[in-house]
Scaffold this active site. Structure first.
Site, PDB file in Angstrom:
ATOM      1  N   THR A   1      -0.105  -7.082  -2.279  1.00 43.50           N
ATOM      2  CA  THR A   1      -1.554  -7.210  -2.363  1.00 43.50           C
ATOM      3  C   THR A   1      -2.185  -6.476  -1.193  1.00 43.50           C
ATOM      4  OG1 THR A   1      -3.280  -8.844  -2.763  1.00 43.50           O
ATOM      5  CG2 THR A   1      -1.778  -9.305  -0.953  1.00 43.50           C
TER       6      THR A   1
ATOM      7  N   CYS B   1      -2.941   2.071  -3.968  1.00 40.29           N
ATOM      8  CA  CYS B   1      -1.766   1.190  -4.033  1.00 40.29           C
ATOM      9  C   CYS B   1      -1.621   0.576  -5.426  1.00 40.29           C
ATOM     10  CB  CYS B   1      -1.899   0.087  -2.986  1.00 40.29           C
ATOM     11  SG  CYS B   1      -0.551  -1.101  -3.018  1.00 40.29           S
TER      12      CYS B   1
END
Length: 175
Positions: A2, A161
């Site tokens: 995350t 990401c």
């Protein structure tokens, strides 16, 4: 993983994170709430790492806050001590960013407590370095608010990401 990022600017601290939960290369959930308020809303906390592990750490950290009357650094150090010495806790795979109106900290997965550089920016998780870089550039080159910097940094991390999405939870003090 995350992305969690924290920015402190102009008397305000903001912690934000994305909502993606991944299992291997599969997205399991897109709207997880990885940033929370603790200690009667006076402390912000965000986690990266295993979800169950992080909830365990949230609970333990909140107990430490209660024991130490909300003193953030003392609570973080005491949690880190437990994390290093307790066999069960040592196996937890998570990191926390915690912040109150006075200070911000990272509590690492090996039981370290890290204070931010002078710029008062912290970031953790798989997209943490992207968010950290973006936040530093925005702090140095704009007059954006702490919240705007967190939002833009998370968006940049989410664009780069694969383990970070753009469904954000953002909390701030004072609110």
């Amino acid at each position: 993983m995350t992305t969690i990022v924290s920015v402190r600017r102009n008397g305000q601290v903001v912690v934000g994170g994305d909502g993606q939960v991944s299992l291997g290369n599969t997205v399991m959930k897109g709207n997880a709430r990885k940033v929370r308020r603790l200690y009667n809303g006076k402390v912000l906390a965000g986690f990266a790492g295993g979800t169950a592990d992080a909830f365990t750490l949230f609970e333990l950290f909140e107990r430490k806050l209660e024991m130490h009357q909300g003193h953030l650094l003392k609570s973080a150090v005491e949690l880190a001590k437990d994390w290093r010495t307790d066999r069960a806790l040592r196996k937890l795979e998570a990191m926390l960013i915690v912040a109150d109106e006075k200070e911000s900290l990272i509590i690492t997965g090996i039981g370290d407590v890290v204070q931010p550089e002078e710029d008062q920016i912290l970031a953790i998780g798989s997209g943490g370095n992207y968010a950290l870089s973006a936040a530093r550039a925005l702090v140095e080159n704009t007059e954006l608010s702490a919240r705007e910097i967190v939002e833009k940094s998370l968006r940049i991390a989410g664009d780069i990401c694969v383990f970070t999405n753009t469904n954000f939870t953002i909390e701030e003090l004072p609110n």
